[in-house]
Scaffold this active site. Structure first.
Site, PDB file in Angstrom:
ATOM      1  N   GLU A  93      10.129   1.556  10.483  1.00 35.54           N
ATOM      2  CA  GLU A  93      11.138   2.597  10.229  1.00 35.54           C
ATOM      3  C   GLU A  93      10.417   3.934  10.370  1.00 35.54           C
ATOM      4  OE1 GLU A  93      14.201   2.132   9.967  1.00 35.54           O
ATOM      5  OE2 GLU A  93      14.551   0.136   9.160  1.00 35.54           O
TER       6      GLU A  93
ATOM      7  N   CYS B  20      14.125  10.701   6.066  1.00 33.97           N
ATOM      8  CA  CYS B  20      14.098  10.316   7.491  1.00 33.97           C
ATOM      9  C   CYS B  20      15.440  10.621   8.146  1.00 33.97           C
ATOM     10  CB  CYS B  20      13.739   8.854   7.625  1.00 33.97           C
ATOM     11  SG  CYS B  20      14.744   7.783   6.595  1.00 33.97           S
TER      12      CYS B  20
ATOM     13  N   GLU C  51      10.619  16.951  14.458  1.00 33.06           N
ATOM     14  CA  GLU C  51      11.134  16.654  13.118  1.00 33.06           C
ATOM     15  C   GLU C  51      10.485  17.621  12.126  1.00 33.06           C
ATOM     16  OE1 GLU C  51       9.714  12.970  11.361  1.00 33.06           O
ATOM     17  OE2 GLU C  51      11.506  12.819  10.123  1.00 33.06           O
TER      18      GLU C  51
ATOM     19  N   LYS D   7       0.859  -1.194   0.000  1.00 30.46           N
ATOM     20  CA  LYS D   7       0.000   0.000   0.000  1.00 30.46           C
ATOM     21  C   LYS D   7       0.890   1.236   0.000  1.00 30.46           C
ATOM     22  CE  LYS D   7      -1.742   2.954   2.679  1.00 30.46           C
ATOM     23  NZ  LYS D   7      -1.854   4.100   1.765  1.00 30.46           N
TER      24      LYS D   7
END
Ligand code: NAP
Length: 474
Positions: free
Chosen positions: A246, A280, A377, A173
């Protein structure tokens, strides 16, 4: 407008309706994909379950051969895949320091071939007069892959190829805002793989959680935000799915006083701003020693001012738009907050006028721990630079964050830097580099950045369960 279908059991599948995929450089739709739902998830899982016995029973050499063919077909379709990646994610074809959709598709090819060649041999842990004890690695069954929007094709490959190599079948997905390159990849791979081995569903709300809850799925590999990772973990508990998560990062870099600011600034800028900071393991908090702080900040600001921000399809574009409007607004909010808290915007700081979701590359001086732009972040073209005087204190501040993906130390004294790097609480630490990944080195997060690792034999092992075989000799 190009309309993509889902692929279940090797066949194109349409849903009752479609939704638009927006090009962030224009703010306009360029493709439509199917609005799948939980019924499609059921069908894809059934196809993957049916394909599992045949696929897992193939000799490893045969699976390897087919995966190398997939690497070759990606390569043969590289220009089309690059264009799709650029149109959906906004990243330039070339990009800052060559980090763009060419690198994304090139990386997908390289990772496919390298992962196809990985081995998990039987381990003999005892072989004496009493008994022989062997450790075998067996595929898990059906693996679901859920991917984010920042490196859509590359991350899909990171999930799918080791899952298939180990003998699992897969249901994918992609992120709803960046599904097209992945859909095209699955279409191409299905010209090589037996039906049902690799299936893909698209759909906005509800499809991800239907996957996470599905009793016919044995493992989920997920790359995305930490809150979504938590939700997946909760839903996956029902049938104890194996998980690789992750998740987010807020990577710190620490610059020691012995470096030359002019020499190091271009490298620091590259690792902080490539793909607009939407990686990331980009450098997201930069701690610089007081003695060189002003010089490093001035160089970063100069480079930011010279960086070419444009539609990723335009020649010479180094940075493209932010991938979506919500992220653009979030980045703007963090920059405004930093200004209000007394930080200095020494480059950029504003949304660019005109169409698309463009934000100027932004360097923030006099940033401090406790400001949102440092603690959270940003996932955007923004780098807060924080002053320090004592390196032990800088390490403590770098570690004082719930994330633990990557970190870096920048120094001419590599031995001292390595010593400091080992004190960082993160899954990967770099010296004079940041965020550079390779297919044979394990990569993953600690703390709230995730569970498990990807890449190399450590990563491949996560797509298997262990069976211990004890053969008595007496
Ligand atoms: P996200 O919002 O968590 O979405 C990621 C994927 O999860 C999308 O496919 C999304 O589908 C799906 N999803 C959303 N809600 C779900 C649910 N309740 N259950 C199951 N699936 C669900 O993340 P993102 O904003 O796309 O990606 C940015 C984040 O990814 C950043 O935090 C970044 O640091 C992290 N990231 C981490 C790594 C790493 O290796 N550690 C690598 C890249 C990115 P829809 O699109 O349909 O909502």
């Amino acid at each position: 407008m190009r309309v993509f279908t889902m692929i279940i059991n090797g066949q194109p599948v349409r849903a009752e309706s479609t939704f638009d995929v927006i090009n962030p450089a224009t703010g306009e739709p360029f493709a439509q994909v199917q609005a799948g739902n939980a019924t499609h998830v059921d069908a894809a899982v059934a196809a993957a379950r049916a394909a599992f016995p045949g696929w897992s029973a193939l000799p490893a050499t045969e699976r390897k051969r087919l995966l190398h063919e997939i690497g070759a077909i990606i390569e043969a379709n590289m220009p089309e895949l690059m264009e799709l990646v650029t149109k959906e994610s906004g990243k330039p074809l070339g990009g800052l320091n060559g980090i763009g959709s060419g690198m994304e598709v090139g990386g997908a090819i390289a990772w496919t071939h390298a992962t196809a060649d990985l081995e998990l041999p039987v381990e003999v842990i005892q072989d004496n007069d009493d008994a022989r004890v062997e450790v075998h690695r067996k595929p898990l069954g059906v693996v679901a892959s859920i991917t984010p929007w920042n490196w859509p094709l590359m991350i899909a490959i990171w999930h799918v190829i080791p899952a298939l190599r180990a003998g699992n079948t897969v249901v994918m997905k992609p992120a709803s805002s960046t599904p097209t390159a992945t859909l095209r990849f699955v279409e191409l791979a299905n010209t090589i793989l037996p039906p049902g081995v690799l299936n893909i569903i698209t759909g906005e709300s509800g499809v991800g959680s239907a996957i996470a809850k599905h009793p016919g799925i044995d493992k989920i590999v997920f790359t995305g935000s930490t809150p979504t990772g938590r939700s997946i973990m909760q839903n996956a508990a029902a049938n104890l799915k194996r998980l690789t998560l992750e998740l987010g990062g807020n990577d710190a870099g620490i610059v020691l006083p012995d470096v030359d600011p002019k020499a190091i600034a271009p490298k620091l800028f590259g690792v902080g701003f490539h793909n607009n900071g939407q990686t990331c393991a980009c450098l997201k908090r930069l701690y610089v020693h007081d003695s060189i702080y002003d010089d490093v900040v001035a160089e970063l600001a100069r480079i930011a001012g010279e960086t070419v921000v444009d539609d990723g399809l335009a020649e010479g574009a180094q940075l493209g738009p932010v991938q979506n409007k919500a992220q653009l607004n979030f980045v703007r909010e963090l920059v405004e907050d930093a200004k209000e808290q007394g930080a200095r915007i020494v480059a950029g700081g504003k949304v660019k006028a005109g169409a698309g979701f463009f934000f100027e590359p932004t360097v923030i001086a006099d940033a401090k721990d406790g400001m949102r732009v440092v603690d959270e972040e940003q996932f955007g073209p923004v780098l807060p630079v924080i002053r320090y005087t004592d390196v032990d204190d800088a390490i403590r501040r770098a570690n004082d964050n719930e994330n633990g993906l990557g970190g870096s130390i920048w120094s001419n004294d590599r031995a001292k830097a390595a010593e400091l790097a080992l004190r960082l609480e993160c899954g990967t630490a770099w010296i004079n580099e940041h965020g550079a990944l390779q297919p044979n080195a394990p990569f993953g997060g600690v703390k709230q950045s995730g569970l498990g690792v990807e890449f190399g034999s450590y990563g491949l092992a996560e797509y298997t369960s262990i069976q211990t075989l004890k053969i008595m000799k007496r």
